[in-house]
Design a protein around this motif. Sequence first.
Motif, PDB file in Angstrom:
ATOM      1  N   TYR A 198      31.739  41.407 -49.192  1.00 30.99           N
ATOM      2  CA  TYR A 198      30.821  41.349 -48.457  1.00 30.99           C
ATOM      3  C   TYR A 198      29.740  39.742 -48.227  1.00 30.99           C
ATOM      4  O   TYR A 198      29.096  40.037 -46.937  1.00 30.99           O
ATOM      5  CB  TYR A 198      29.947  42.771 -48.985  1.00 30.99           C
ATOM      6  CG  TYR A 198      28.481  42.975 -48.846  1.00 30.99           C
ATOM      7  CD1 TYR A 198      28.178  43.710 -47.708  1.00 30.99           C
ATOM      8  CD2 TYR A 198      28.101  42.694 -49.842  1.00 30.99           C
ATOM      9  CE1 TYR A 198      27.414  43.994 -47.347  1.00 30.99           C
ATOM     10  CE2 TYR A 198      26.031  42.312 -49.347  1.00 30.99           C
ATOM     11  CZ  TYR A 198      26.122  43.465 -47.859  1.00 30.99           C
ATOM     12  OH  TYR A 198      24.445  43.535 -48.435  1.00 30.99           O
ATOM     13  N   VAL A 199      29.810  39.508 -49.068  1.00 27.39           N
ATOM     14  CA  VAL A 199      28.968  38.085 -49.115  1.00 27.39           C
ATOM     15  C   VAL A 199      29.282  37.296 -47.802  1.00 27.39           C
ATOM     16  O   VAL A 199      28.816  36.455 -47.461  1.00 27.39           O
ATOM     17  CB  VAL A 199      28.696  37.535 -50.578  1.00 27.39           C
ATOM     18  CG1 VAL A 199      28.487  36.881 -50.787  1.00 27.39           C
ATOM     19  CG2 VAL A 199      28.007  38.946 -51.537  1.00 27.39           C
ATOM     20  N   ALA A 200      30.797  37.037 -49.000  1.00 26.80           N
ATOM     21  CA  ALA A 200      31.557  35.885 -47.301  1.00 26.80           C
ATOM     22  C   ALA A 200      31.157  36.332 -46.057  1.00 26.80           C
ATOM     23  O   ALA A 200      30.733  36.064 -45.187  1.00 26.80           O
ATOM     24  CB  ALA A 200      33.243  35.993 -47.459  1.00 26.80           C
ATOM     25  N   VAL A 201      31.391  37.985 -45.652  1.00 22.59           N
ATOM     26  CA  VAL A 201      31.075  37.901 -44.643  1.00 22.59           C
ATOM     27  C   VAL A 201      29.375  38.032 -43.963  1.00 22.59           C
ATOM     28  O   VAL A 201      29.534  37.820 -42.837  1.00 22.59           O
ATOM     29  CB  VAL A 201      31.426  39.547 -44.016  1.00 22.59           C
ATOM     30  CG1 VAL A 201      30.861  40.041 -42.651  1.00 22.59           C
ATOM     31  CG2 VAL A 201      33.511  39.644 -44.107  1.00 22.59           C
ATOM     32  N   SER A 202      28.829  38.675 -45.050  1.00 22.58           N
ATOM     33  CA  SER A 202      27.187  38.066 -44.681  1.00 22.58           C
ATOM     34  C   SER A 202      26.862  36.895 -44.232  1.00 22.58           C
ATOM     35  O   SER A 202      25.447  36.902 -43.454  1.00 22.58           O
ATOM     36  CB  SER A 202      26.355  38.345 -46.011  1.00 22.58           C
ATOM     37  OG  SER A 202      26.052  39.988 -45.968  1.00 22.58           O
ATOM     38  N   VAL A 234      19.612  33.003 -42.350  1.00 22.87           N
ATOM     39  CA  VAL A 234      19.011  33.467 -42.990  1.00 22.87           C
ATOM     40  C   VAL A 234      19.403  33.038 -44.458  1.00 22.87           C
ATOM     41  O   VAL A 234      17.734  32.930 -44.923  1.00 22.87           O
ATOM     42  CB  VAL A 234      19.214  35.311 -42.576  1.00 22.87           C
ATOM     43  CG1 VAL A 234      18.215  35.891 -43.600  1.00 22.87           C
ATOM     44  CG2 VAL A 234      18.497  34.711 -41.041  1.00 22.87           C
ATOM     45  N   LEU A 235      20.479  33.416 -45.106  1.00 24.82           N
ATOM     46  CA  LEU A 235      20.810  33.180 -46.219  1.00 24.82           C
ATOM     47  C   LEU A 235      20.685  32.109 -46.948  1.00 24.82           C
ATOM     48  O   LEU A 235      20.288  31.959 -48.395  1.00 24.82           O
ATOM     49  CB  LEU A 235      22.307  33.588 -46.517  1.00 24.82           C
ATOM     50  CG  LEU A 235      22.477  35.660 -46.439  1.00 24.82           C
ATOM     51  CD1 LEU A 235      24.471  35.483 -46.500  1.00 24.82           C
ATOM     52  CD2 LEU A 235      22.214  36.018 -47.205  1.00 24.82           C
ATOM     53  N   ARG A 236      20.679  30.869 -46.353  1.00 26.61           N
ATOM     54  CA  ARG A 236      20.478  29.508 -46.589  1.00 26.61           C
ATOM     55  C   ARG A 236      18.845  29.467 -47.008  1.00 26.61           C
ATOM     56  O   ARG A 236      18.461  29.260 -48.110  1.00 26.61           O
ATOM     57  CB  ARG A 236      20.517  28.519 -45.603  1.00 26.61           C
ATOM     58  CG  ARG A 236      20.781  26.993 -46.296  1.00 26.61           C
ATOM     59  CD  ARG A 236      20.742  26.140 -45.138  1.00 26.61           C
ATOM     60  NE  ARG A 236      22.561  26.054 -44.232  1.00 26.61           N
ATOM     61  CZ  ARG A 236      22.971  26.598 -43.545  1.00 26.61           C
ATOM     62  NH1 ARG A 236      21.852  26.855 -42.447  1.00 26.61           N
ATOM     63  NH2 ARG A 236      24.473  26.266 -43.022  1.00 26.61           N
ATOM     64  N   ASP A 237      18.256  30.385 -45.801  1.00 28.54           N
ATOM     65  CA  ASP A 237      16.945  30.002 -45.820  1.00 28.54           C
ATOM     66  C   ASP A 237      16.128  30.519 -47.266  1.00 28.54           C
ATOM     67  O   ASP A 237      15.368  29.713 -48.288  1.00 28.54           O
ATOM     68  CB  ASP A 237      15.764  30.674 -44.979  1.00 28.54           C
ATOM     69  CG  ASP A 237      14.451  30.349 -44.874  1.00 28.54           C
ATOM     70  OD1 ASP A 237      14.252  29.714 -45.061  1.00 28.54           O
ATOM     71  OD2 ASP A 237      13.945  31.101 -44.131  1.00 28.54           O
ATOM     72  N   LYS A 238      17.145  32.243 -47.752  1.00 32.57           N
ATOM     73  CA  LYS A 238      17.019  32.648 -49.339  1.00 32.57           C
ATOM     74  C   LYS A 238      17.540  31.837 -49.954  1.00 32.57           C
ATOM     75  O   LYS A 238      16.309  31.958 -51.017  1.00 32.57           O
ATOM     76  CB  LYS A 238      17.734  33.535 -48.688  1.00 32.57           C
ATOM     77  CG  LYS A 238      16.643  34.744 -47.955  1.00 32.57           C
ATOM     78  CD  LYS A 238      15.500  35.438 -48.584  1.00 32.57           C
ATOM     79  CE  LYS A 238      15.031  36.649 -47.270  1.00 32.57           C
ATOM     80  NZ  LYS A 238      13.222  37.249 -47.410  1.00 32.57           N
ATOM     81  N   GLU A 239      18.102  31.448 -49.538  1.00 33.01           N
ATOM     82  CA  GLU A 239      18.164  31.156 -51.259  1.00 33.01           C
ATOM     83  C   GLU A 239      17.638  28.924 -52.117  1.00 33.01           C
ATOM     84  O   GLU A 239      17.455  28.814 -52.792  1.00 33.01           O
ATOM     85  CB  GLU A 239      19.973  29.773 -50.795  1.00 33.01           C
ATOM     86  CG  GLU A 239      21.173  29.145 -52.598  1.00 33.01           C
ATOM     87  CD  GLU A 239      22.416  29.298 -51.915  1.00 33.01           C
ATOM     88  OE1 GLU A 239      23.176  30.092 -52.216  1.00 33.01           O
ATOM     89  OE2 GLU A 239      22.710  28.491 -50.914  1.00 33.01           O
ATOM     90  N   GLU A 280      24.881  35.855 -41.364  1.00 37.63           N
ATOM     91  CA  GLU A 280      23.444  35.392 -41.149  1.00 37.63           C
ATOM     92  C   GLU A 280      23.371  34.314 -41.738  1.00 37.63           C
ATOM     93  O   GLU A 280      22.686  33.965 -42.723  1.00 37.63           O
ATOM     94  CB  GLU A 280      22.774  36.664 -41.822  1.00 37.63           C
ATOM     95  CG  GLU A 280      23.110  37.969 -41.496  1.00 37.63           C
ATOM     96  CD  GLU A 280      22.462  38.188 -40.551  1.00 37.63           C
ATOM     97  OE1 GLU A 280      21.007  37.059 -40.117  1.00 37.63           O
ATOM     98  OE2 GLU A 280      22.117  39.450 -39.589  1.00 37.63           O
ATOM     99  N   ARG A 281      23.947  33.161 -41.848  1.00 31.98           N
ATOM    100  CA  ARG A 281      24.388  32.155 -42.541  1.00 31.98           C
ATOM    101  C   ARG A 281      22.858  31.431 -42.765  1.00 31.98           C
ATOM    102  O   ARG A 281      21.956  30.635 -43.726  1.00 31.98           O
ATOM    103  CB  ARG A 281      25.398  31.172 -42.467  1.00 31.98           C
ATOM    104  CG  ARG A 281      25.010  29.403 -42.891  1.00 31.98           C
ATOM    105  CD  ARG A 281      26.574  28.970 -42.352  1.00 31.98           C
ATOM    106  NE  ARG A 281      27.564  29.247 -42.492  1.00 31.98           N
ATOM    107  CZ  ARG A 281      28.081  29.271 -43.850  1.00 31.98           C
ATOM    108  NH1 ARG A 281      27.669  28.395 -44.727  1.00 31.98           N
ATOM    109  NH2 ARG A 281      28.979  29.705 -43.906  1.00 31.98           N
TER     110      ARG A 281
END
Length: 203
Positions: free
Chosen positions: A116-120, A127-132, A124-125
């Motif tokens: 699930y995380v891999a697909v996210s 978006v997730l990079r910004d959150k990280e 949404e790379r």
Amino acid sequence: MRLAIFGATGRSGRILIEHALQLGHQVTALARTPERIPPHERLHVVAGDVRDRAPVSRTIQGADAVVSALGRRRRGPAICTEGMRTILSAMAADGPRRLVALSNYGVAETRRRSPYVAVSWLLERPVLRDKERMEALIRASDTDWTLIRPPILTNGPRTDRYRTGAELRLTFTSKVSRADLAAFVLSELRAGEHLRQGVAITT
């Protein structure tokens, strides 16, 4: 409680403000378009951009806690990172120590937990990079923080039938309503059960 809320005009932010006011909290919210937020006697709206120090400082003045519901669009600026940098700077100088921020499941220590995380990350790379990067700033700060990591968000009703946990593993079927997410945010502000933790939530 006096709350300062950022990301107030987003879908999660609007519901969070609504629930906070229903519970009797005083809310100050920052918004670039204040007219999008319905007026309320216990709500004060500050006009401005979360990347600008002056309106951020006005928003957190006198607050007991800060809540970030900032979210990035796929093609937009890194608003979570840039905005949180400004929020943390203002908190260090003028604000409270308590901070609850909405993040995403699949960042930091949850990044390699499941397909699930891999697909996210595939979808949404940005978006997730910004959150990280936002999370890294928060973890390095001298605040009493909690990071809340939801799965897919829905517009369903509040059910209070959600599960939370730092080790909770989310999957393709995981979801939670924005109303339940708001309820958990406000509960965590009262109880402080997850200080300096990242915690997932799902129904």
